[in-house]
Scaffold this motif. Sequence first.
Motif, PDB file in Angstrom:
ATOM      1  N   ASP A 810     105.076  88.316  26.762  1.00 54.50           N
ATOM      2  CA  ASP A 810     104.824  86.938  27.171  1.00 54.50           C
ATOM      3  C   ASP A 810     104.049  86.162  26.108  1.00 54.50           C
ATOM      4  OD1 ASP A 810     106.150  87.289  29.496  1.00 54.50           O
ATOM      5  OD2 ASP A 810     104.386  87.362  30.793  1.00 54.50           O
ATOM      6  N   LEU A 811     103.220  86.864  25.343  1.00 51.47           N
ATOM      7  CA  LEU A 811     102.423  86.201  24.315  1.00 51.47           C
ATOM      8  C   LEU A 811     103.150  86.078  22.979  1.00 51.47           C
ATOM      9  CD1 LEU A 811      98.814  87.659  24.824  1.00 51.47           C
ATOM     10  CD2 LEU A 811      99.518  85.275  25.080  1.00 51.47           C
ATOM     11  N   PHE A 812     103.907  87.133  22.606  1.00 50.12           N
ATOM     12  CA  PHE A 812     104.428  87.203  21.237  1.00 50.12           C
ATOM     13  C   PHE A 812     105.944  87.296  21.136  1.00 50.12           C
ATOM     14  CE2 PHE A 812     100.237  89.353  21.347  1.00 50.12           C
ATOM     15  CZ  PHE A 812      99.524  88.430  20.598  1.00 50.12           C
ATOM     16  N   GLY A 813     106.635  87.374  22.259  1.00 55.00           N
ATOM     17  CA  GLY A 813     108.081  87.407  22.203  1.00 55.00           C
ATOM     18  C   GLY A 813     108.658  88.719  22.705  1.00 55.00           C
ATOM     19  N   PRO A 814     109.946  88.732  23.034  1.00 58.82           N
ATOM     20  CA  PRO A 814     110.577  89.908  23.660  1.00 58.82           C
ATOM     21  C   PRO A 814     110.637  91.132  22.756  1.00 58.82           C
ATOM     22  CG  PRO A 814     112.218  88.232  23.116  1.00 58.82           C
ATOM     23  CD  PRO A 814     110.886  87.604  22.891  1.00 58.82           C
ATOM     24  N   THR A 815     110.506  90.954  21.441  1.00 59.01           N
ATOM     25  CA  THR A 815     110.593  92.108  20.536  1.00 59.01           C
ATOM     26  C   THR A 815     109.271  92.839  20.372  1.00 59.01           C
ATOM     27  OG1 THR A 815     110.144  90.720  18.595  1.00 59.01           O
ATOM     28  CG2 THR A 815     112.453  90.997  19.250  1.00 59.01           C
ATOM     29  N   VAL A 816     108.193  92.262  20.897  1.00 58.97           N
ATOM     30  CA  VAL A 816     106.863  92.868  20.746  1.00 58.97           C
ATOM     31  C   VAL A 816     106.454  93.480  22.086  1.00 58.97           C
ATOM     32  CG1 VAL A 816     104.449  92.479  20.160  1.00 58.97           C
ATOM     33  CG2 VAL A 816     106.231  91.170  18.999  1.00 58.97           C
ATOM     34  N   ASP A 817     106.592  94.807  22.180  1.00 54.72           N
ATOM     35  CA  ASP A 817     106.214  95.491  23.410  1.00 54.72           C
ATOM     36  C   ASP A 817     105.141  96.545  23.189  1.00 54.72           C
ATOM     37  OD1 ASP A 817     107.688  97.274  21.981  1.00 54.72           O
ATOM     38  OD2 ASP A 817     109.115  97.761  23.591  1.00 54.72           O
ATOM     39  N   LYS A 818     104.613  96.615  21.965  1.00 60.00           N
ATOM     40  CA  LYS A 818     103.516  97.536  21.662  1.00 60.00           C
ATOM     41  C   LYS A 818     102.699  96.952  20.510  1.00 60.00           C
ATOM     42  CE  LYS A 818     106.647 100.347  18.832  1.00 60.00           C
ATOM     43  NZ  LYS A 818     107.189 101.704  18.603  1.00 60.00           N
ATOM     44  N   LEU A 819     101.460  97.403  20.373  1.00 54.16           N
ATOM     45  CA  LEU A 819     100.545  96.829  19.384  1.00 54.16           C
ATOM     46  C   LEU A 819     101.057  97.011  17.963  1.00 54.16           C
ATOM     47  CD1 LEU A 819      97.002  97.769  20.748  1.00 54.16           C
ATOM     48  CD2 LEU A 819      98.290  95.666  21.046  1.00 54.16           C
ATOM     49  N   GLU A 820     101.720  98.131  17.707  1.00 50.88           N
ATOM     50  CA  GLU A 820     102.198  98.390  16.342  1.00 50.88           C
ATOM     51  C   GLU A 820     103.218  97.367  15.882  1.00 50.88           C
ATOM     52  OE1 GLU A 820     101.999 100.412  18.857  1.00 50.88           O
ATOM     53  OE2 GLU A 820     101.692 102.534  18.302  1.00 50.88           O
ATOM     54  N   ALA A 821     103.884  96.700  16.817  1.00 52.51           N
ATOM     55  CA  ALA A 821     104.924  95.736  16.453  1.00 52.51           C
ATOM     56  C   ALA A 821     104.360  94.388  16.028  1.00 52.51           C
ATOM     57  CB  ALA A 821     105.885  95.541  17.624  1.00 52.51           C
ATOM     58  N   LEU A 822     103.067  94.182  16.219  1.00 50.92           N
ATOM     59  CA  LEU A 822     102.461  92.900  15.850  1.00 50.92           C
ATOM     60  C   LEU A 822     102.248  92.817  14.343  1.00 50.92           C
ATOM     61  CD1 LEU A 822      99.795  92.379  18.647  1.00 50.92           C
ATOM     62  CD2 LEU A 822     101.699  90.864  18.115  1.00 50.92           C
ATOM     63  N   ASP A 823     102.454  91.628  13.796  1.00 49.56           N
ATOM     64  CA  ASP A 823     102.167  91.370  12.384  1.00 49.56           C
ATOM     65  C   ASP A 823     100.652  91.379  12.187  1.00 49.56           C
ATOM     66  OD1 ASP A 823     101.865  90.477   9.807  1.00 49.56           O
ATOM     67  OD2 ASP A 823     102.847  88.534  10.120  1.00 49.56           O
ATOM     68  N   PRO A 824     100.106  92.270  11.345  1.00 54.00           N
ATOM     69  CA  PRO A 824      98.641  92.321  11.169  1.00 54.00           C
ATOM     70  C   PRO A 824      98.058  91.043  10.590  1.00 54.00           C
ATOM     71  CG  PRO A 824      99.759  93.684   9.535  1.00 54.00           C
ATOM     72  CD  PRO A 824     100.797  93.274  10.521  1.00 54.00           C
ATOM     73  N   TYR A 825      98.895  90.210   9.967  1.00 53.48           N
ATOM     74  CA  TYR A 825      98.433  88.950   9.385  1.00 53.48           C
ATOM     75  C   TYR A 825      98.696  87.754  10.288  1.00 53.48           C
ATOM     76  CZ  TYR A 825      98.159  91.748   5.121  1.00 53.48           C
ATOM     77  OH  TYR A 825      97.844  92.717   4.193  1.00 53.48           O
ATOM     78  N   LEU A 826      98.985  88.016  11.546  1.00 56.10           N
ATOM     79  CA  LEU A 826      99.209  86.941  12.509  1.00 56.10           C
ATOM     80  C   LEU A 826      97.992  86.015  12.561  1.00 56.10           C
ATOM     81  CD1 LEU A 826     101.143  86.062  14.983  1.00 56.10           C
ATOM     82  CD2 LEU A 826      99.446  87.254  16.388  1.00 56.10           C
ATOM     83  N   ASN A 827      98.214  84.699  12.484  1.00 58.15           N
ATOM     84  CA  ASN A 827      97.088  83.756  12.523  1.00 58.15           C
ATOM     85  C   ASN A 827      97.251  82.641  13.547  1.00 58.15           C
ATOM     86  OD1 ASN A 827      98.922  81.978  11.296  1.00 58.15           O
ATOM     87  ND2 ASN A 827      98.136  82.414   9.239  1.00 58.15           N
ATOM     88  N   GLU A 828      98.337  82.645  14.305  1.00 60.11           N
ATOM     89  CA  GLU A 828      98.528  81.680  15.379  1.00 60.11           C
ATOM     90  C   GLU A 828      99.493  82.259  16.400  1.00 60.11           C
ATOM     91  OE1 GLU A 828     100.379  78.041  14.181  1.00 60.11           O
ATOM     92  OE2 GLU A 828     101.806  79.046  12.864  1.00 60.11           O
ATOM     93  N   PHE A 829      99.462  81.716  17.596  1.00 66.61           N
ATOM     94  CA  PHE A 829     100.365  82.197  18.636  1.00 66.61           C
ATOM     95  C   PHE A 829     101.748  81.594  18.435  1.00 66.61           C
ATOM     96  CE2 PHE A 829      96.240  82.784  20.702  1.00 66.61           C
ATOM     97  CZ  PHE A 829      96.389  84.070  21.219  1.00 66.61           C
ATOM     98  N   ILE A 858      93.409  82.411  14.402  1.00 63.55           N
ATOM     99  CA  ILE A 858      93.097  83.694  15.028  1.00 63.55           C
ATOM    100  C   ILE A 858      93.265  84.846  14.036  1.00 63.55           C
ATOM    101  CG2 ILE A 858      93.742  82.886  17.325  1.00 63.55           C
ATOM    102  CD1 ILE A 858      96.325  84.518  17.049  1.00 63.55           C
ATOM    103  N   GLN A 859      92.508  85.897  14.272  1.00 63.60           N
ATOM    104  CA  GLN A 859      92.634  87.129  13.503  1.00 63.60           C
ATOM    105  C   GLN A 859      92.741  88.281  14.492  1.00 63.60           C
ATOM    106  OE1 GLN A 859      89.723  87.710  10.432  1.00 63.60           O
ATOM    107  NE2 GLN A 859      90.290  89.849  10.091  1.00 63.60           N
ATOM    108  N   LEU A 860      93.727  89.131  14.280  1.00 67.42           N
ATOM    109  CA  LEU A 860      93.962  90.239  15.191  1.00 67.42           C
ATOM    110  C   LEU A 860      92.849  91.273  15.108  1.00 67.42           C
ATOM    111  CD1 LEU A 860      97.763  91.139  15.102  1.00 67.42           C
ATOM    112  CD2 LEU A 860      96.454  90.172  16.991  1.00 67.42           C
ATOM    113  N   ALA A 861      92.437  91.757  16.280  1.00 67.19           N
ATOM    114  CA  ALA A 861      91.477  92.855  16.357  1.00 67.19           C
ATOM    115  C   ALA A 861      91.987  93.823  17.416  1.00 67.19           C
ATOM    116  CB  ALA A 861      90.086  92.333  16.700  1.00 67.19           C
ATOM    117  N   ARG A 862      93.085  94.506  17.101  1.00 67.25           N
ATOM    118  CA  ARG A 862      93.670  95.463  18.034  1.00 67.25           C
ATOM    119  C   ARG A 862      92.790  96.703  18.109  1.00 67.25           C
ATOM    120  NH1 ARG A 862      99.257  95.736  14.902  1.00 67.25           N
ATOM    121  NH2 ARG A 862      97.704  95.683  13.227  1.00 67.25           N
ATOM    122  N   GLN A 863      92.517  97.132  19.321  1.00 65.03           N
ATOM    123  CA  GLN A 863      91.638  98.286  19.497  1.00 65.03           C
ATOM    124  C   GLN A 863      92.222  99.514  18.796  1.00 65.03           C
ATOM    125  OE1 GLN A 863      91.165  99.848  23.494  1.00 65.03           O
ATOM    126  NE2 GLN A 863      88.995 100.250  23.144  1.00 65.03           N
TER     127      GLN A 863
END
Length: 904
Positions: A810-829, A858-863
Amino acid sequence: MQYSTFTPEDLSSRLSGMALDPAPEAASPPQSAAGRPGHRMKRPARVFHNIDADSSDPMSQPIIPHDMPAPYDAAAAVAASAPTAFVPTMPEMAAAAAAMAPSVAPSKHAEYNSTIHPVGAGAGPRVDPDQIPSVVAVRELNQKYYTTHMYPTMEKLCPPVAATEYCAVDQGSSNPKFGRLTLCSVPASADVLATTHLPLGLVLQPLAKLRPDEQEIQVLDFGSQGPPRCNRCRAYINPFMQFAEGGVRFICNMCQFANPVPGDYYSPVDASGRRIDRDQRPELNLGTVEFAVPKEYWKVNPEPMRYIFAIDVSADAVNKSLPHLTAQAIRRALYGPNTGLPEGCKIAIITYDRTLHFYNLNSKLSQAQMMVVTEVDESFLPLMDGLFVDPEESRFIIEDLLDRLEVIFEDLKIPEPAFGAVLDVAFQALCKTGGKIIATLSALTTWGPGRLAFRDDPRQYHTEKEKGLFAAENVYYKNWGHKYAEAGIGLDLFVFPSTYVDLATVGMVCELSGGELFYYPNFVPQRDGRRMIAEVNSAVNREIGYQGQLKVRCSNGLQVSAYYGNFYNARPAGDIDLGTIDEHKSIVVMFKYDGKLDAKLDAHFQSALLYTTKDGQRRIRCQNFVAGVTTQVKEVVKFCDEDALLAVMAKEAVQHMTSTLLKDIRAGINDKCVQILASYRKHGATTSSPGQLILPEALKELTILLLSLLKTKALRGGNVNSDVRVFSMRLLKSMPLDDMSLYLYPRIFGLHNLQETDGYVDESTGQFKMPAYVRASLSRFDEGGAYLIDNGQSCFLWIHRRANPNLLKDLFGPTVDKLEALDPYLNEFPEIDTALSRQVRNIMAYLLDRRGSKALSIQLARQEFDGAEYEVSAMMVEDRNNEAMNYVDYLCHIHKHIQLVNVN
């Protein structure tokens, strides 16, 4: 990113500049709940005091934080809906009708008694963390109240909490956004003040930005004579001066001297001594006005501001893509939407590595001409005609140069930027006119005049030598700071270090000239470039003045003792020189007693800022503040402004970092807290049970806020890079109250548990609805949750390692279903067609609209994924971290020492 935008007819004028996604359904707008404006109320003769609190009033009772919200519900998020926008009535600022003055307000008049059992050997405190004072609860209560009420400046005593979004009505005392006294009830003598252990100071933000629904500052022109002034103390005419002898004399409210009224300013008075024309005289009704001044107030002929962009193109800068990013930033600042450059302003562009490169930008040329100066130790300007140009007239030449900047230097990569030489030539270019320098720096200045050496040695940390790391090593930069301030030149420096750059030294020019330091450690172009571009744009286009001088006057019995902030002060308590001053800068003015105040009269304070606007008009911004006078310790403490007190203590603490060990500064802050609360317990509290920690209502969050101050990068324990400490030190020196409030105690809210109405305009109030805030402790975070942590300088997105895949989609799109799929340099929703995405992007747009000088990125801080998780942990000020106690332990520690003081 494109959002659907509400028109002014669909949204209140306060939100009209924002881009918000519309709610799924629309409803007819209701009537305003805030009340309609009426006639102006007669100003009371004295400042209003009310120290009696109704114990039955829920607003005056201790505030208990809300329960934690439920975990994320994906189905509810998909079905989310919200009401349409609502249009509140635009108040007429000349009015201050009784409807604006609420019958019930957040009380500052009660005591807050937190029972803590005495701490003995081996015994621990039995304290419920949910029952101790909460910054979050106080902020939410204030915001809820001022969502539907205005703040009349002469009908209440203590202003709203600094982090509150509110509308003030100027009734003669200035809007609190421009200045706040630490004590709204001033002690009559130095002895009473000493008993409270509280400082008497004024936190000024002269160019603070007002809301669209607040009255604009009126500019008054009294011709060649200038505005009327007291012949003795030179105070400017203001609403608190009284007219006598039929209107032929006015009595100064500062020194009580009777002055003759200038012939062209005379007006008859009525039976009560009120001028007949008072309602037509803004200077006699408003606490803040501006005076256009005659030529005797001019340093040089005022003209629209000149800007110099000094771009580092050395090897480190090229490797970080800084020439390319800086070119984009300049283009956006000059030609982007909502540019604030005045007509007639001029700009120049300089690039530098070991040499200096000047550009002829004359509009008659086909492209810019580069001129190189290699002798940086004896720098000079190779041209003047064509160096400064009108950005519109030479737009083609400027944009062509910006397009070619990265290509020109991508293969050269010369190390060692000669930043000291840039300061020299920039001064030569602006010394006769004043102006602003926007400069970038990527490495330690080891070439040319003012060359520096690497001196950050961890072995010096926590020793006497550490103090030297926070002071300028080379007097070269301090001297340029003095020259810049006197010439009306300010420096904003953007620093992108890979290692140590000696911010204590190179940043001295920013501090003394009234400029600002922007610091990007671990800069990654893909992640931080957007933020850098936005901050350069803000630095260029924000409200700013130059060639400034500030003078503060006060009532007989008081005098100015010190100033804290970014400026040059040749005399400790004299006028201060401001090369530049902008809307995001604050200055603290401290007072001491040279006599006694009359308890039958009010205490008055007036600041006068003489400056040149960026469109070239010489003015004096005059701001007036008034407070009652008392001989009672209890009354002094109960009407203390906690935010202003914290700002004074913070700025005073960092001011001593170059002369006092950090451990001694921390100990001094703890001692001050103990002294203030012990004094209140002894002289002001109504109960004195040894088992109770008694906190005055006005200062009930003081302990957690001082603990937060102790945990800032400037003052915390442990090994902290000296550049990082110095940046935090300079930040605390100059930041305004609302920014400092967030910097010390961040704004935190969950994204996984948003209510259906969050992120939209509330139909019952016409105001934007933010989510419920969370206290700054990791123990308050839900498992599987996602949280935004914003301290006004940085914004982190913390996501639990077991976050719901539906939440991520819901936040990042249908292709992102786990934390590893997020771009570490993401800076906006990203713009996703989900209810949750629309809510979150609306919230980000709202926060951006209220941002200070730092961009919202924003800067990602995934646990357990990102290093930024350490930064998030350090921002949890209620937890044990940064070599400091947690909140509960700190309260017990303070309580124990208060008991020892009272025993002694």
